[in-house]
Write a protein that holds these residues in place. Sequence first.
Motif, PDB file in Angstrom:
ATOM      1  N   MET A 107       0.603  -1.262  -0.014  1.00 38.33           N
ATOM      2  CA  MET A 107      -0.083   0.039   0.079  1.00 38.33           C
ATOM      3  C   MET A 107       0.892   1.120   0.002  1.00 38.33           C
ATOM      4  N   GLU A 108       0.848   2.126  -1.092  1.00 36.04           N
ATOM      5  CA  GLU A 108       1.475   3.324  -1.025  1.00 36.04           C
ATOM      6  C   GLU A 108       0.902   4.464  -0.186  1.00 36.04           C
ATOM      7  N   PRO A 109       1.648   5.609   0.359  1.00 35.27           N
ATOM      8  CA  PRO A 109       1.164   6.523   1.050  1.00 35.27           C
ATOM      9  C   PRO A 109       0.459   7.355  -0.081  1.00 35.27           C
ATOM     10  N   SER A 110      -0.510   8.086   0.743  1.00 35.92           N
ATOM     11  CA  SER A 110      -1.315   9.110  -0.312  1.00 35.92           C
ATOM     12  C   SER A 110      -0.535  10.228  -0.577  1.00 35.92           C
ATOM     13  N   ALA A 111      -0.774  10.827  -1.715  1.00 41.24           N
ATOM     14  CA  ALA A 111       0.211  11.694  -2.154  1.00 41.24           C
ATOM     15  C   ALA A 111      -0.675  13.217  -2.192  1.00 41.24           C
ATOM     16  N   THR A 112       0.067  14.326  -1.843  1.00 38.08           N
ATOM     17  CA  THR A 112      -0.517  15.481  -1.542  1.00 38.08           C
ATOM     18  C   THR A 112      -0.479  16.137  -3.050  1.00 38.08           C
ATOM     19  N   PRO A 113      -1.081  17.407  -3.295  1.00 32.84           N
ATOM     20  CA  PRO A 113      -1.368  18.048  -4.586  1.00 32.84           C
ATOM     21  C   PRO A 113       0.112  18.120  -5.130  1.00 32.84           C
ATOM     22  N   THR A 114       1.121  18.286  -4.433  1.00 34.87           N
ATOM     23  CA  THR A 114       2.337  18.381  -4.782  1.00 34.87           C
ATOM     24  C   THR A 114       3.201  17.225  -5.469  1.00 34.87           C
ATOM     25  N   GLY A 115       2.337  16.053  -5.101  1.00 33.09           N
ATOM     26  CA  GLY A 115       2.991  14.760  -5.369  1.00 33.09           C
ATOM     27  C   GLY A 115       3.705  14.179  -4.267  1.00 33.09           C
ATOM     28  N   SER A 116       4.220  14.894  -3.356  1.00 29.29           N
ATOM     29  CA  SER A 116       4.954  14.137  -2.394  1.00 29.29           C
ATOM     30  C   SER A 116       3.933  13.190  -1.417  1.00 29.29           C
ATOM     31  N   PRO A 117       4.614  12.391  -0.798  1.00 26.04           N
ATOM     32  CA  PRO A 117       3.658  11.684   0.073  1.00 26.04           C
ATOM     33  C   PRO A 117       3.474  12.440   1.538  1.00 26.04           C
ATOM     34  N   SER A 118       1.939  12.120   1.811  1.00 25.59           N
ATOM     35  CA  SER A 118       1.888  12.934   3.170  1.00 25.59           C
ATOM     36  C   SER A 118       2.194  12.022   4.290  1.00 25.59           C
ATOM     37  N   ALA A 119       2.461  12.818   5.456  1.00 24.97           N
ATOM     38  CA  ALA A 119       2.759  12.126   6.722  1.00 24.97           C
ATOM     39  C   ALA A 119       1.695  11.986   7.471  1.00 24.97           C
ATOM     40  N   SER A 120       1.420  10.789   8.046  1.00 25.39           N
ATOM     41  CA  SER A 120       0.181  10.642   8.773  1.00 25.39           C
ATOM     42  C   SER A 120       0.773  10.855  10.274  1.00 25.39           C
ATOM     43  N   PRO A 121      -0.040  11.486  11.113  1.00 25.16           N
ATOM     44  CA  PRO A 121       0.528  11.981  12.408  1.00 25.16           C
ATOM     45  C   PRO A 121       0.768  10.714  13.264  1.00 25.16           C
ATOM     46  N   SER A 122       1.762  10.578  13.800  1.00 21.02           N
ATOM     47  CA  SER A 122       2.277   9.503  14.799  1.00 21.02           C
ATOM     48  C   SER A 122       1.635   9.523  16.247  1.00 21.02           C
ATOM     49  N   PRO A 123       1.231   8.230  16.602  1.00 22.19           N
ATOM     50  CA  PRO A 123       0.612   8.608  17.984  1.00 22.19           C
ATOM     51  C   PRO A 123       1.924   8.379  19.087  1.00 22.19           C
ATOM     52  N   LEU A 124       3.043   8.631  18.634  1.00 25.26           N
ATOM     53  CA  LEU A 124       4.175   8.637  19.673  1.00 25.26           C
ATOM     54  C   LEU A 124       4.536   9.944  19.751  1.00 25.26           C
ATOM     55  N   PRO A 125       5.328  10.186  20.884  1.00 29.41           N
ATOM     56  CA  PRO A 125       5.685  11.881  21.022  1.00 29.41           C
ATOM     57  C   PRO A 125       6.886  12.071  20.105  1.00 29.41           C
ATOM     58  N   PRO A 126       7.414  13.124  19.863  1.00 30.19           N
ATOM     59  CA  PRO A 126       8.455  13.568  19.307  1.00 30.19           C
ATOM     60  C   PRO A 126       9.723  13.139  20.039  1.00 30.19           C
ATOM     61  N   HIS A 127      10.894  12.758  19.095  1.00 29.72           N
ATOM     62  CA  HIS A 127      12.051  12.328  19.690  1.00 29.72           C
ATOM     63  C   HIS A 127      12.723  13.188  20.614  1.00 29.72           C
ATOM     64  N   GLY A 128      13.072  12.820  21.521  1.00 28.84           N
ATOM     65  CA  GLY A 128      13.661  13.581  22.771  1.00 28.84           C
ATOM     66  C   GLY A 128      12.785  14.324  23.556  1.00 28.84           C
ATOM     67  N   ASP A 129      11.492  13.756  23.681  1.00 29.40           N
ATOM     68  CA  ASP A 129      10.609  14.335  24.494  1.00 29.40           C
ATOM     69  C   ASP A 129      10.665  13.954  25.987  1.00 29.40           C
ATOM     70  N   GLY A 130      11.421  12.817  26.212  1.00 33.38           N
ATOM     71  CA  GLY A 130      11.754  12.273  27.377  1.00 33.38           C
ATOM     72  C   GLY A 130      10.589  11.859  28.385  1.00 33.38           C
ATOM     73  N   ALA A 131      10.639  11.972  29.516  1.00 36.06           N
ATOM     74  CA  ALA A 131       9.629  11.236  30.384  1.00 36.06           C
ATOM     75  C   ALA A 131       8.229  11.825  30.493  1.00 36.06           C
TER      76      ALA A 131
END
Length: 70
Positions: A1-25
């Motif tokens: 399954m391929e990621p959906s593309a935005t109007p510019t043709g780049s793949p869209s990023a789905s929001p991650s359920p995980l916190p950003p890297h380095g978020d710590g505790a």
Amino acid sequence: MEPSATPTGSPSASPSPLPPHGDGAAGDRAVQASLEAAWPADLPPTDERTLLTAGRALLRADATGIGRAQ
């Protein structure tokens, strides 16, 4: 399954359920919830308690040296 593309043709990023890297505790709760959703508990309660006790003893022995000979 391929990621959906935005109007510019780049793949869209789905929001991650995980916190950003380095978020710590601050991100621990989100990480724990993600792990529990991915790997639900499937051990009988007695086995879970036995493994939890053994794991804690192993971690304690590794970190402090107390009980390492066991």
